[in-house]
Each structure stands twice: as structure tokens, then as C-alpha cells.
Design a protein around this motif. Structure first.
Motif, PDB file in Angstrom:
ATOM      1  N   GLU A 253       0.876  -1.429   0.250  1.00  0.00           N
ATOM      2  CA  GLU A 253      -0.091  -0.524  -0.213  1.00  0.00           C
ATOM      3  C   GLU A 253       1.201   0.849   0.010  1.00  0.00           C
ATOM      4  N   GLU A 254       0.176   2.081  -0.426  1.00  0.00           N
ATOM      5  CA  GLU A 254       0.709   3.459  -0.375  1.00  0.00           C
ATOM      6  C   GLU A 254       1.361   3.770   0.786  1.00  0.00           C
ATOM      7  N   GLU A 289       5.273   2.258  -2.304  1.00  0.00           N
ATOM      8  CA  GLU A 289       4.291   1.147  -1.740  1.00  0.00           C
ATOM      9  C   GLU A 289       5.021  -0.412  -1.022  1.00  0.00           C
ATOM     10  N   LEU A 290       4.522  -0.058   0.044  1.00  0.00           N
ATOM     11  CA  LEU A 290       5.075  -0.520   1.082  1.00  0.00           C
ATOM     12  C   LEU A 290       4.297  -1.844   1.832  1.00  0.00           C
ATOM     13  N   ASN A 291       5.050  -2.459   2.352  1.00  0.00           N
ATOM     14  CA  ASN A 291       4.116  -3.412   3.216  1.00  0.00           C
ATOM     15  C   ASN A 291       5.039  -3.682   4.828  1.00  0.00           C
ATOM     16  N   ILE A 292       4.315  -2.470   5.250  1.00  0.00           N
ATOM     17  CA  ILE A 292       4.750  -2.051   6.906  1.00  0.00           C
ATOM     18  C   ILE A 292       5.657  -2.983   7.653  1.00  0.00           C
ATOM     19  N   LYS A 397      10.788   2.277  -5.488  1.00  0.00           N
ATOM     20  CA  LYS A 397      10.169   3.110  -6.399  1.00  0.00           C
ATOM     21  C   LYS A 397       9.295   4.071  -6.313  1.00  0.00           C
ATOM     22  N   ASN A 398      10.008   5.490  -6.439  1.00  0.00           N
ATOM     23  CA  ASN A 398       9.325   6.878  -6.074  1.00  0.00           C
ATOM     24  C   ASN A 398       7.498   6.179  -7.052  1.00  0.00           C
ATOM     25  N   ILE A 399       6.315   6.444  -6.518  1.00  0.00           N
ATOM     26  CA  ILE A 399       5.431   6.336  -6.885  1.00  0.00           C
ATOM     27  C   ILE A 399       4.448   8.020  -7.050  1.00  0.00           C
TER      28      ILE A 399
END
Length: 403
Positions: A253-254, A289-292, A397-399
């Protein structure tokens, strides 16, 4: 010597044995080739003597034997006079060798000709391979040039073909074996991780119940110690969740990269020595986009690695910025620890590599897997100097270019 170094040593030993086998094969084949070359030299000399006998023979009854000896040689050869003019050839391309072995006196205008460029090319090849055989004649002399037979040429080429086939086979076998071994390791990892998550579930639930009981019994709703206990139990929940996610594709998620890192650093820094200072700097508007839970694990492993590298007082800084094109987020974890030798920049990510006596050597290996496989990023040792510190760099990646 740890397991990784032991594995590496065995690879070198197997490579050394492979080189010995390859060298032995080449040596033996070259030995055979030299013997065949000597044999062909002898056959060429006999063929030269037979030509001389044909030219000077007076006994016609003896000529059939001489012709038989001469024609029995399959060695490709070209005969020239002392001026380098073509006289005779054998064992060459039959579509381009048309001059029959007839004396000059009987040649006519209808005598077939030959391809001069082909013969010249063949002659140059023969000159480069072997010394010519000289035939002294009543009028001048002839030179017989010859080259390796097809058998000898194939024999010289054979070991390289053989070794190439063996190398391709070994490469395919190693790739298949390595793939199978990795698949088996992955299954073990996944099974172990999920079982760990399952085993953690019961005591975590019990701890949560005990904390609630403590709050009610001792009226400790606002007690800071109980609050920290709650934080640790929540952290255990996150750890169990991390292990449960291994082997399955995590949901990304962002999130603000700065906020995610800053939140974890604030939790982490109160649980290590006060002699180590922490700082998070950089662009606060970068989104990835990360999975915390998994991303926190990445940062945790890097911070723990940095803490273990610092002897006494030191500092750890996390700097978040972009590259020139702004399509990548660069996260540098900088410590003032003991540093890493340049020769170990890649090795540190290998499973089993550790400099600690009680270390498992899995932290950075798992970190690399989570960054590359789960977050489609990259991680590497950007820089390190012994006695001064190390910088690990994560690239994501910078979204969104809000900064």
C-alpha cells in the motif's frame, strides 16, 4: 570457519579438480596429436620419395608399387618447383583440383585447369603448419607442402568440443540442482516461518490478557511501564504477522517512507544503549508502495546490524532522498561502526555469513529478500571504511513526486 565459508571452500576444491581433469584431457589429446603428426610427417616423406621414384624410375614393373605407396597417403599436399610453381596436389577439394599428374610433354591445350586462389590459400595454410619436404631432382628440386589430415584436425578440436559439452552439461545440472535446492530451502523457510507465527500466537494472546488484568487490578491505565509493555506485545504481534507473510505475496500500500521509518526508529531507539544516537533526515513527502510489517523488519535488521557494529558511543542516521530523475527513493542507513571490508560487500548478504560468535547470519539475507522480492527494490553496501562506519542503501520506486 562458518558454513558459508566452508561451502565456498568446497566450491574452489571442486573447481580445482575440474581444472585438473580438463588439463589432463588436453595434455593427453595433445600427446596423441603430436604422435599422429610425427606419423603423418613420416608418411609425407614416404610419399615424397615415391614421387621422386616415379619421376626417375626406369623399371616400369616397379611403378605400380610406387603408385600404390604414393596414393595410399591421405595427407592433403601440394607440390611446387623451386620457383613456387604448382606441380601436383592430392587430398584437397576434388571440385577444385583438376590438374592430373601428367608430364609436361604430354600436356595439351585441353588439359583441365585449377582454381589458383583456392590452391594459393591452401598453400599458405600448409606453409604455416608444417615445414616442406624437399625432393632433389636432376634438374632443380621440388617442395612438398602438406597439412594436418582431417583425422588429426578433428583430434585437435575434439577435447575442446568434449569439454564444452561437459561444461554445458555441468552448467545445466548445477542450475537444475541449485534451483531444486533453493526450492527445497524456500519450502523449509516458509514452513518454519509459518510454524513460528502459529507458535507465537498463543503466548501473545495470553500476554495481552495479562496486561488487561494488570490494568484492572492495579488501576494502571495510564502507567508508562504498562504502556511500554503493550508496545512490546504489539511488536510481538507484528513479528508473528511478519513470519506468517513469508512465502505468500504481501499486500503493498502507499505509505510515506519518512513516516514509516521515523515511527519505527522512535520505537527502536528507546530499546538500545543511550550511547547511540539516532537521526532521521530527508524528504518527508516521498511515497512508495510498502508492506509496513515487512518494511519495518528491513529497517530493524539494518538498525540492529548498525548497533552491533558500534563499539561504545556512536550514531546512526537514516537519510531519505531521491536521485536526479526522482523516479527512485534512496534510503541510506549510515552508522559510525567498525566498517566492512570491501571484499565482503556482497558476502554480507549471503545466508550464514556473520562476524558475531552467536549470530545466525540470516538478518541481511532476509533483508535482501524482503527488499528485492517483496518490495521490488534493491539493497547494497553503498560505502564502508574500516574503523569509520558503513552505509547501506535501499532503492525503492518513487510513485509520487510530491517533494
Amino acid at each position: 570457519m562458518n558454513a558459508y565459508q566452508n561451502k565456498k571452500l568446497w566450491k574452489y576444491i571442486l573447481l580445482a579438480f575440474a581444472l585438473i581433469i580438463a588439463s589432463g584431457s588436453l595434455f593427453y589429446t595433445n600427446y596423441l596429436a603430436r604422435n599422429i603428426a610425427k606419423s603423418e610427417r613420416t608418411r609425407a616423406q614416404i610419399w615424397a620419395l615415391s614421387i621422386k621414384q616415379v619421376i626417375s624410375a626406369d623399371d616400369n614393373d616397379f611403378l605400380p608399387y610406387v603408385f600404390a605407396v604414393r596414393d595410399s597417403s591421405a595427407i592433403p599436399a601440394i607440390v611446387t618447383n623451386e620457383k613456387g610453381e604448382f606441380q601436383y596436389a592430392r587430398g584437397l577439394d576434388s571440385t577444385k583440383t583438376f590438374i592430373p599428374p601428367v608430364p609436361d610433354a604430354v600436356k595439351t591445350k585441353n588439359t583441365p585447369t585449377y582454381d589458383p586462389s583456392y590452391f594459393q590459400a591452401e598453400l599458405e595454410t600448409m606453409k604455416s603448419q608444417r615445414e616442406p619436404i624437399k625432393i632433389n631432382l636432376p634438374r632443380g628440386y621440388w617442395l612438398i607442402y602438406y597439412k594436418d589430415s582431417a583425422l588429426l584436425s578433428q583430434l585437435k578440436l575434439f577435447p575442446y568440443v568434449q569439454l564444452s559439452v561437459i561444461a554445458v552439461f555441468l552448467l545445466l545440472a548445477y542450475t537444475a540442482f541449485n534451483s531444486s535446492r533453493k526450492s527445497e530451502q524456500n519450502q523449509v523457510w516458509v514452513g518454519l516461518a509459518k510454524e513460528t507465527a502459529h507458535q507465537l500466537g498463543t503466548p501473545i494472546s495470553s500476554l495481552m490478557a495479562w496486561i488487561e488484568l494488570i490494568k484492572d487490578k492495579f488501576n494502571a491505565e495510564d502507567d508508562p511501564l504498562v504502556a511500554e509493555m503493550e508496545n512490546d506485545v504489539k511488536r510481538l504481534e507484528i513479528v508473528a504477522d511478519r513470519f506468517s507473510k513469508i512465502g505468500s505475496k504481501p499486500k503493498l500500500e502507499e505509505h510515506s517512507v519518512y513516516d514509516a521509518i521515523d515511527d519505527f526508529v522512535n520505537y527502536f531507539k528507546v530499546r538500545v544503549s543511550k550511547n547511540i544516537s539516532f537521526e532521521v533526515t530527508g524528504n518527508k513527502d516521498l511515497v512508495a508502495e510498502l508492506n509496513i510489517p515487512l518494511f519495518d523488519w528491513v529497517i530493524e535488521n539494518l538498525l540492529k546490524n548498525a548497533v552491533n557494529a558500534i563499539e561504545g558511543k556512536g550514531s546512526i542516521k537514516v537519510d531519505i532522498h531521491t536521485n536526479k530523475t526522482k523516479d527512485q527513493i534512496l534510503i541510506d542507513v549510515i552508522d559510525t561502526g567498525k566498517g566492512i571490508p570491501r571484499s565482503k560487500f556482497i558476502t554480507v548478504f549471503q545466508p550464514g555469513y556473520t562476524t558475531r560468535k552467536r549470530g545466525w547470519g540470516l538478518g541481511l539475507s532476509l533483508t535482501k529478500r524482503m527488499v528485492e522480492n517483496y518490495h521490488n527494490g534493491q539493497i547494497a553496501v553503498r560505502d564502508s571504511e574500516l574503523g569509520k562506519g558503513t552505509t547501506f542503501r535501499i532503492i525503492l520506486k518513487n510513485i509520487r513526486y510530491d517533494g
